[in-house]
Write an enzyme that holds these catalytic residues in place. Structure first.
Site, PDB file in Angstrom:
ATOM      1  N   LYS A   9      -0.558   3.504 -49.340  1.00 18.44           N
ATOM      2  CA  LYS A   9      -1.048   2.326 -48.641  1.00 18.44           C
ATOM      3  C   LYS A   9      -0.869   2.399 -47.129  1.00 18.44           C
ATOM      4  CE  LYS A   9      -1.336  -2.577 -48.526  1.00 18.44           C
ATOM      5  NZ  LYS A   9      -1.192  -2.603 -47.087  1.00 18.44           N
ATOM      6  N   LYS A  55      -5.335  -8.566 -43.783  1.00 18.35           N
ATOM      7  CA  LYS A  55      -4.622  -9.847 -43.659  1.00 18.35           C
ATOM      8  C   LYS A  55      -3.493  -9.766 -42.641  1.00 18.35           C
ATOM      9  CE  LYS A  55      -3.393 -10.523 -47.810  1.00 18.35           C
ATOM     10  NZ  LYS A  55      -3.921  -9.260 -48.345  1.00 18.35           N
ATOM     11  N   TRP A  97      -8.635  -6.321 -34.622  1.00 19.57           N
ATOM     12  CA  TRP A  97      -8.246  -4.913 -34.630  1.00 19.57           C
ATOM     13  C   TRP A  97      -8.609  -4.263 -33.285  1.00 19.57           C
ATOM     14  CZ3 TRP A  97     -10.722  -0.091 -34.537  1.00 19.57           C
ATOM     15  CH2 TRP A  97      -9.949   0.982 -35.004  1.00 19.57           C
ATOM     16  N   THR A 118      -3.150  -7.713 -40.217  1.00 17.31           N
ATOM     17  CA  THR A 118      -3.774  -7.532 -38.911  1.00 17.31           C
ATOM     18  C   THR A 118      -4.259  -8.884 -38.381  1.00 17.31           C
ATOM     19  OG1 THR A 118      -4.474  -5.364 -39.713  1.00 17.31           O
ATOM     20  CG2 THR A 118      -5.524  -6.152 -37.698  1.00 17.31           C
ATOM     21  N   PHE A 172      -2.522 -10.284 -51.270  1.00 14.22           N
ATOM     22  CA  PHE A 172      -3.799 -10.301 -52.002  1.00 14.22           C
ATOM     23  C   PHE A 172      -4.614 -11.578 -51.738  1.00 14.22           C
ATOM     24  CE2 PHE A 172      -1.217  -7.566 -55.144  1.00 14.22           C
ATOM     25  CZ  PHE A 172      -1.484  -6.419 -54.431  1.00 14.22           C
ATOM     26  N   ARG A 205       5.964 -10.081 -44.158  1.00 10.60           N
ATOM     27  CA  ARG A 205       6.860  -9.326 -45.045  1.00 10.60           C
ATOM     28  C   ARG A 205       7.330  -8.032 -44.378  1.00 10.60           C
ATOM     29  NH1 ARG A 205       3.421  -8.635 -50.336  1.00 10.60           N
ATOM     30  NH2 ARG A 205       1.725  -8.944 -48.872  1.00 10.60           N
ATOM     31  N   PHE A 235     -15.429  -5.371 -38.449  1.00  7.15           N
ATOM     32  CA  PHE A 235     -15.293  -3.911 -38.373  1.00  7.15           C
ATOM     33  C   PHE A 235     -16.420  -3.391 -37.473  1.00  7.15           C
ATOM     34  CE2 PHE A 235     -12.166  -2.321 -41.548  1.00  7.15           C
ATOM     35  CZ  PHE A 235     -11.679  -3.553 -41.935  1.00  7.15           C
ATOM     36  N   ALA A 268       3.320  -8.697 -54.758  1.00  4.05           N
ATOM     37  CA  ALA A 268       2.522  -9.898 -55.004  1.00  4.05           C
ATOM     38  C   ALA A 268       2.031  -9.978 -56.446  1.00  4.05           C
ATOM     39  CB  ALA A 268       1.339  -9.935 -54.047  1.00  4.05           C
TER      40      ALA A 268
END
Ligand code: ADP
Length: 557
Positions: free
Chosen positions: A107, A73, A411, A75, A303, A96, A383, A275
């Protein structure tokens, strides 16, 4: 190093411009810019010309139910922002701030990835401009005042065994979950059992992110409940007289932090609440300041639509007036395959049927957003291993169901990879939305919870533990019924069982605990297990980090 595709390496090769240039590009007058080094600045919103008549449109990026690796998200926010900039829209991003704890745990950072990152990536992921420090200090000042109150005679009659507020630190440190303080002699404090939470899970963080200005910040801090008296009446920060000093410690932190993306889009990175226990969005001040400067603002909620987006609309937008004009639902082939029954080690193999079997999960996320009267756009985060046939399953489904959808390679290509998505978003926000929150505030708390649970999760109903039922009575008795609800639930499933994938439906959600957050202004309903102080994994990310002799970060991700 030119071929190293790690996030850190790509970020360190990127061209970064002085922050004064970025501020000028964003239309921020020099006097409102407070530089923190060459590439970061705080912006004073009170010195900006208001644009209340025509604030920028809000594009909220949410997602389908993710895999443990995250579906990209942040990204996508960055890549879409850069694509909108490239398309000629005056764009700002609002994200954030990363918490140090998870960055050094499992993470990794939260500054996007590949060619869609915010810069300077290492500084944002480390201490940045010190906001987390300020929030930690404000929280711990309060706790020092609480314990000193007990020591100095306890005129408020606070029951030491019913103090619900805790100290915080921005670290994953499980050994601090339960501690005893005040040991020693009579001058060393009143002994009591308490614990630590991670700063991102604190109510001060939630307050910081929902406050619409300094006055509102101070008022919300004052309304926080720190615990209960011997007579079982709530004791607030205002009862203790601590709100002013706490707000004072936050007066600079509350100004949004300006940075830039790899594509040169101005970005505010400000506030970082979890979240689950909180609402999981960057600060309302950052979002609204961005709207005062740009025509389109791309922002994120933690999320999936069941958690972050629902809370963005029912909590943040309700308080701060920043309703989204569209919601981008980030979907990935690998998450669809997982919801279609494929195990983690098989996710790399082409499996068109499994992608199709995973669609019910995406379908519910699409219908969730429509329930707010907002038209979603599906953004497929591509991806390298995704095949044409797998991607086509999603685009064809979207077309058949009349939902805008585009594949984006943010990406691998940054903004250039999201041209189609940017066009789809721009088309969608042209149309007026019929935005409305999911529930009215005046409904009883139980009804608000059951509305979210039925409408967003597809559950048949809710069951409350005996403990939660007792708190419900307290909520009614204390007049906290008018607050919105913030449901803490696993992000992996619509249910409270992380192994129930897809769109399980028909289950009964178990509410174990209810925690009134009277300053932030919501009632947290806890389902499943939840920790407000994460631990570190067996091999923490910290083990791979270093700094070279020139001060360059090594191993940040
Ligand atoms: P979220 O915000 O949904 O948690 P992030 O945007 O932080 O997810 O991405 C999680 C990780 O996945 C990051 O390390 C990022 O570099 C990586 N990632 C995201 N999208 C892709 C992609 N399309 N291909 C490869 N890696 C990706």
């Amino acid at each position: 190093p030119g071929t190293d595709m790690s996030d850190l390496s790509i970020a360190s090769r990127a061209v970064i411009r002085p922050i004064s240039e970025i501020a000028r590009l964003a239309g921020i007058p020099d006097m409102a810019v407070e530089s923190y080094g060459r590439y970061k600045a705080k912006v004073d919103p009170s010195l900006l010309a208001a644009r209340k008549d025509r604030p920028g449109k809000v594009i909220l990026v949410s997602g389908m139910s993710p895999t443990p690796a995250g579906e990209g998200k942040s990204t996508m926010v960055v890549g879409l922002g850069d694509a909108l900039t490239a398309a000629g829209s005056k764009t700002m991003i609002a994200l954030r701030e990363p918490s140090v704890g998870p960055s050094f745990g499992m993470k990794g950072g939260a500054t996007g990835g590949g060619y869609s990152q915010v810069l300077p990536m290492d500084e944002i992921n480390l201490h940045f401009t010190g906001d987390f420090h300020a929030i930690t200090s404000a929280n711990n000042l309060l706790m020092a005042l609480v314990d000193n109150h007990l020591q100095q005679g306890n005129s408020l009659g606070i029951d030491p065994q019913r103090i619900t507020f805790k100290r915080v630190t921005d670290m994953n440190d499980r050994a601090l979950r339960h501690v005893v303080i005040g040991l020693g002699s009579v001058t060393d404090g009143v002994p009591r059992e308490t614990g630590f939470e991670i700063t991102a899970a604190s109510e001060v963080m939630a307050v910081f992110c929902l406050a619409t200005g300094l006055t509102d910040l101070r008022a919300r801090l004052g309304r926080m409940t720190i615990g209960y008296s011997y007579a079982k009446a709530p004791v607030t920060v205002d009862d203790l007289g601590a709100a002013g000093a706490m707000a004072l410690l936050l007066k600079d932190a509350i100004k949004p932090n300006l940075v830039q993306t790899i594509g040169g889009t101005p970005a505010f990175i400000h506030g970082g609440p979890f979240a689950n226990i909180a609402h999981g969005c960057n600060s309302a001040i950052a979002t609204n300041t961005a709207r005062a400067l740009a025509d389109v603002v791309v922002t994120e909620a933690g999320f999936g639509t069941d958690l972050g987006a629902e809370k963005f609309m029912d909590i943040k937008a309700r308080y701060a007036g920043c309703a989204p004009d569209t919601v981008v639902i980030v979907a990935t082939v690998r998450a669809l395959k997982m919801h279609g029954g494929v195990t983690k080690d098989e996710l790399g193999k082409e499996n068109v049927a499994a992608v199709r079997d995973g669609l019910p999960n995406l379908a519910r996320h699409v219908s969730n957003i429509k329930k707010f009267g907002v038209q979603p756009v599906i953004g497929i985060n591509q991806f390298t291993l995704d095949t044409k046939a797998e991607l086509a399953v999603v685009t064809q489904w979207a077309q058949a169901h009349g939902v805008e959808c585009a594949v984006a390679d943010v990406w691998g290509q940054g903004g250039q990879g999201a041209g189609d998505l940017a066009s789809a978003v721009l088309r969608t926000i042209e149309e007026p939305s019929n935005y409305a929150e999911l529930y009215e505030l005046q409904l009883p708390v139980e009804e608000k919870i059951s509305t979210v649970v039925r409408e967003m999760y597809g559950a048949a109903g809710v069951e409350y533990s005996a403990k939660a039922k007792r708190v419900l009575e307290q909520i009614h008795a204390n007049g906290w019924d008018q607050l919105p609800v913030c449901i803490a639930k696993t992000q992996y499933s619509f249910s409270d069982d992380p192994t129930l994938l897809g769109d399980p439906g028909g289950f009964t959600l178990q509410v174990r605990e209810l925690i009134p957050k009277t300053g932030a202004g919501f009632i947290v309903a806890i389902t499943g297990t939840l920790t407000t102080m994460p631990g570190l994994p067996k091999v923490p990310a910290a083990m791979h980090m270093d700094v070279d002799g020139n001060g360059n970060a090594v191993g940040l991700s």
